[in-house]
Design an enzyme around this catalytic site. Structure first.
Site, PDB file in Angstrom:
ATOM      1  N   GLU A  13      -5.463  15.761 -12.648  1.00  0.00           N
ATOM      2  CA  GLU A  13      -5.992  15.968 -14.022  1.00  0.00           C
ATOM      3  C   GLU A  13      -7.690  16.360 -13.782  1.00  0.00           C
ATOM      4  O   GLU A  13      -8.310  15.306 -14.448  1.00  0.00           O
ATOM      5  CB  GLU A  13      -5.754  14.641 -14.771  1.00  0.00           C
ATOM      6  N   HIS A  58      -1.721   8.070 -28.584  1.00  0.00           N
ATOM      7  CA  HIS A  58      -2.153   6.778 -27.981  1.00  0.00           C
ATOM      8  C   HIS A  58      -2.969   5.743 -29.104  1.00  0.00           C
ATOM      9  O   HIS A  58      -2.683   4.660 -28.975  1.00  0.00           O
ATOM     10  CB  HIS A  58      -2.901   7.050 -26.947  1.00  0.00           C
ATOM     11  N   GLU A  74       8.266  15.594 -26.597  1.00  0.00           N
ATOM     12  CA  GLU A  74       7.766  16.089 -25.560  1.00  0.00           C
ATOM     13  C   GLU A  74       8.257  17.417 -25.051  1.00  0.00           C
ATOM     14  O   GLU A  74       7.469  18.506 -24.651  1.00  0.00           O
ATOM     15  CB  GLU A  74       7.847  15.073 -24.240  1.00  0.00           C
ATOM     16  N   ARG A 119       0.838  -1.260   0.229  1.00  0.00           N
ATOM     17  CA  ARG A 119      -0.120   0.058   0.006  1.00  0.00           C
ATOM     18  C   ARG A 119       1.063   1.303  -0.034  1.00  0.00           C
ATOM     19  O   ARG A 119       0.169   2.360   0.397  1.00  0.00           O
ATOM     20  CB  ARG A 119      -0.974   0.030   1.135  1.00  0.00           C
ATOM     21  N   LYS A 129       6.000  21.899 -16.765  1.00  0.00           N
ATOM     22  CA  LYS A 129       5.186  20.638 -16.198  1.00  0.00           C
ATOM     23  C   LYS A 129       4.813  21.182 -14.930  1.00  0.00           C
ATOM     24  O   LYS A 129       3.636  20.686 -14.482  1.00  0.00           O
ATOM     25  CB  LYS A 129       5.784  19.487 -16.528  1.00  0.00           C
ATOM     26  N   ARG A 181      -4.429  20.145 -16.463  1.00  0.00           N
ATOM     27  CA  ARG A 181      -3.288  19.309 -16.599  1.00  0.00           C
ATOM     28  C   ARG A 181      -3.492  18.339 -17.953  1.00  0.00           C
ATOM     29  O   ARG A 181      -2.607  18.062 -18.655  1.00  0.00           O
ATOM     30  CB  ARG A 181      -3.397  18.166 -15.598  1.00  0.00           C
ATOM     31  N   HIS A 207      -1.437  13.687 -27.467  1.00  0.00           N
ATOM     32  CA  HIS A 207      -1.419  12.180 -26.871  1.00  0.00           C
ATOM     33  C   HIS A 207      -2.717  11.441 -27.168  1.00  0.00           C
ATOM     34  O   HIS A 207      -2.745  10.326 -27.452  1.00  0.00           O
ATOM     35  CB  HIS A 207      -1.354  12.202 -25.428  1.00  0.00           C
ATOM     36  N   ASN A 267      -1.487  16.586 -22.406  1.00  0.00           N
ATOM     37  CA  ASN A 267      -1.811  15.580 -23.275  1.00  0.00           C
ATOM     38  C   ASN A 267      -1.867  15.886 -24.843  1.00  0.00           C
ATOM     39  O   ASN A 267      -2.348  15.254 -25.454  1.00  0.00           O
ATOM     40  CB  ASN A 267      -3.149  14.975 -22.976  1.00  0.00           C
ATOM     41  N   HIS A 321       6.827   5.876 -28.409  1.00  0.00           N
ATOM     42  CA  HIS A 321       5.638   7.037 -27.439  1.00  0.00           C
ATOM     43  C   HIS A 321       5.964   8.289 -28.286  1.00  0.00           C
ATOM     44  O   HIS A 321       5.100   8.955 -28.826  1.00  0.00           O
ATOM     45  CB  HIS A 321       5.803   6.851 -26.274  1.00  0.00           C
TER      46      HIS A 321
END
Lengths: 359, 359
Positions: free
Chosen positions: B236, B251, B184, B120, B226, B240, B247, B244, B264
Site C-alpha cells: 500500500e 471508518h 464491497e 514469528r 482485488k 492499493r 473507507h 479504500n 463495516h
C-alpha cells in the site's frame, strides 16, 4: 568507526560501532521518510541518553515524540507494548514516522515488534545501549514480546534501517548487565569461532575493564558472526538455530524462576554450561574443554551452575520452546570447543545432564 | 470450480470458489507442513461449520485444535487475539502448525494476524464464510486488530497459503450481513470496472436471491480485481489505496458510532455515497451518476445516508486514519462512474459534503 553490513532479504542495513554515535544525527537523517520520529526508551536509560538524542534531532528540525516505558524483562508484555501504540496514536504518528529504540534488548525487541505491526509496519532504527543488545538482540531482525506461557512467543522478523552501537553508552552499564552481555559474546566463540574464544581467553581482563579498542573489536566480531549466520537463514529454518546455544536451557531457567530473577545473559551462561555438560556426556567434549568454558564464563562474572528446578520441571518448560519440531526438542550441542551443532538429547542423557549441571 | 491466482511477492496462492469446498480437505492436506491445524472460528459460525471441517480433517489423520471466539467487530481486540495465543500455547502448537480461519472478516483478520506473529509466523489458510470476507478481506494479505484509538491500527501484511470460498456458507448468512458484503462488491465496480457496475445493475436481483452462478461469477470478478490492484502494490504505497474507496468516511462512521453499531459494509456504503457527493462537488460526477450509485446501493439493502456526527467530529476521526500522510488525509474520489482516483479534499468541500451527505 567500525561498520558491519547486513544484506538480508529486501532490507540491507548497517551496524555502526564507535564512541559518540548517539548525537551524530547525520547518520540518521538520510533514512527518515519524514522529519518525524518516536523514540522508545525506558526509565533507566531516559535520564542518561534521551535528552542528548532528542536535542540533536530537534536541532535539525525533526519532530520528536518520546515514549518512556518501565524497565525490565518482566515488562516485555502486551500491556507495555500497548503503551507504545497509545503514545503513537495519541501523537497521531503516521506510517512514515520512524521508531527509534533507545535501550537494551527488551526495548529493542518491543520497539521492533511495535514497528513491525503499527499500521502494518513503519521504519525502525536501533540504538542499543547494552552490551547484550549491541552484540546480539539488535542484529538479525528478531522482535518479540513474552506470553505468560513462553518467552518471545509473539513477534515478527523485522529489520531495522540502521543500528548505532555507541560504546559510550556501555560506560554507565552496571557490572551485572555487562557480564550478562558477555554471555552472548562468549557464545559466538563457542558456536563456530575458536579463534575468537581463544582471543577472549587472552583479553578477558581488558574486556571487563571496558577498554575501547578491545570492546569495539569484540562487538564487530560478534556482529559479523551473527550477520553471517542470519544471512544464510533469515527465518530460522536451519542453521540460525545455532544462535540459540544455551537458550533452550536458558529460557527454561528464566521462565522457571520468573522473568527478571536471573538476567537473560546469566541464564544463557548457565544454559551453555548445561549444553557443554551434555556434549561431554555424548562423548564430544573432554573435561579440559569444559573447564576452559567454565573458567571464561566465571572470569566474565557469570553463573556456571543452573538452578535446581527439578528434571521434570525443566522438561515441561523446554517443551514449550519455539525450537520444538513434531514434539522433539532441539538442542544446540558442541562437537568440540568452538564448533556447535543442532541435535537432540535422549531422556537419559538429559536427566543426567540436569542432575550434574544444576545446583 | 472457479480459481483466482494471486502471485504476490514470495507467496503465490489460490482462491478457489465453489459449493462444497469446506469438506474437500484434499485441497488443504498438501499444504500442511505437519498433520496438525488449529481452526479459529466464532460462536456463530462454529455450530454451523466447525464439525464438518474438523471431522473431514480428522478422518485424514490431521490433529485438530479448535479455538472458538466471541462474534463481532467489538471483539477485534488484543484481548480476543490473546485467546488465540492462549489456545495455541496451551495445546503446544508449533511453528509448523497451520492456522485455519473459519468465519467472516473479523475472524480472518485476527487469525491472519495471529498467524503472522505466533512464534514469528506460522502457516495460514482462509475459509471465509461471509460475502464480505470472500470478496475482500480474505484477499490480499492485510491482517489486523483494532485499537481504542483507531480501526485496524495494529496488524501485518501476511499471505495465506490458500483461500477456500465455499458458496454453501453464504446460504446461512443473515440478510443484513449479505448486504454489507454487497457494499464491497459494488465498490469494485466503482473503483475501475464500469462493466461490472453495469452488470450488477442488471443482475442485482439475482445476486440478492443468492443465485449460485451469479454469486460465483461476481465473487471471481471481485477477487480478480482485488488481486490485480494488490499485486501492483502489496504494501500500500500507492494504487492499493483505491481499495479504500468509502473507507476513510466509513471508518469514521464505525469508530464514531462505536464498533458494531453499523456493520463495516454499511459504513462503507454510506462512505462511498459521501465520496460520490464530494466528487460531484469537485465537478467530476453528474447528478445522474450519483443517482445510479444511490439506486444500486439501495437495491442491495444498504444505507446511503451517513449518520450526523458533526463536521468537526468527522474530521477528528478521519485524522486518525492510516491513510494520512504529512497531516493530509487522502480520499478516494471518483473522476467518473467506474473510475476512482486518490486525491484530497479542501476544508470547504469536505464540510459541504458532510453537511449534504449526512442525515
Amino acid at each position: 568507526m567500525r561498520t558491519v553490513k547486513l544484506d538480508l532479504d529486501h532490507a540491507p542495513y548497517q551496524i555502526l560501532i564507535d564512541r559518540g554515535l548517539l548525537t551524530q544525527v547525520d547518520l540518521i537523517l538520510p533514512l527518515l521518510p519524514q522529519p518525524r520520529v518516536a523514540i522508545v526508551t525506558n526509565e533507566t536509560v531516559a535520564p542518561l541518553y534521551l535528552d542528548p538524542l532528542r536535542s540533536a534531532l530537534a536541532a535539525r528540525g525533526v519532530q520528536v515524540q518520546a515514549i518512556v516505558l518501565p524497565d525490565g524483562e518482566v515488562f516485555k508484555t502486551w500491556e507495555t507494548l500497548n503503551l507504545i501504540f497509545d503514545g503513537l496514536l495519541a501523537a497521531r504518528c503516521e506510517r512514515k514516522t520512524t521508531l527509534i529504540a533507545l535501550g537494551g534488548g527488551v526495548i529493542g525487541d518491543m520497539t521492533g515488534f511495535a514497528a513491525a505491526v503499527y499500521q502494518r509496519g513503519v521504519p525502525f532504527i536501533q540504538i542499543p545501549t547494552t552490551l547484550l543488545a549491541q552484540v546480539d538482540s539488535s542484529v538479525g531482525g528478531k522482535t518479540a514480546i513474552n506470553h505468560p506461557l513462553g518467552k518471545n512467543m509473539i513477534g515478527a522478523f523485522y529489520q531495522p534501517r540502521l543500528v548505532l552501537a555507541d560504546l559510550d553508552t556501555l560506560d554507565t552499564l552496571p557490572a551485572r548487565e555487562f557480564s550478562a552481555g558477555m554471555a552472548e559474546v562468549i557464545k559466538y566463540g563457542l558456536i563456530d569461532d575458536l579463534f575468537f574464544f581463544e582471543w577472549l581467553e587472552a583479553n578477558i581482563d581488558r574486556m571487563m575493564a571496558r577498554d575501547t579498542g578491545t570492546l569495539a573489536w569484540a562487538i564487530e566480531r560478534c556482529c559479523q558472526n551473527k550477520a553471517r549466520i542470519v544471512a544464510g537463514d533469515e527465518k530460522e529454518q536451519g542453521q540460525r538455530a545455532l544462535l540459540n546455544l544455551g537458550h533452550t536451557f536458558g529460557h527454561a531457567i528464566e521462565s522457571g524462576l520468573g522473568y527478571g530473577a536471573w538476567l537473560h545473559g546469566e541464564a544463557v551462561a548457565a544454559g551453555m554450561m548445561l549444553a557443554a555438560v551434555a556434549s561431554e556426556a555424548l562423548g564430544y567434549l573432554d573435561a579440559a574443554a569444559i573447564e576452559r568454558i567454565r573458567a571464561l564464563l566465571t572470569r566474565a562474572g557469570l553463573p556456571v551452575v543452573a538452578p535446581a528446578l527439578g528434571v521434570e520441571r525443566y522438561l515441561e518448560l523446554m517443551a514449550q520452546d519455539k525450537k520444538v519440531d513434531a514434539g522433539t526438542i532441539k538442542f544446540i550441542l558442541m562437537r568440540q570447543l568452538g564448533q556447535s551443532y543442532i541435535g537432540e538429547l535422549d531422556y537419559a542423557t538429559l536427566t543426567r545432564t540436569l542432575q550434574r549441571g544444576c545446583a
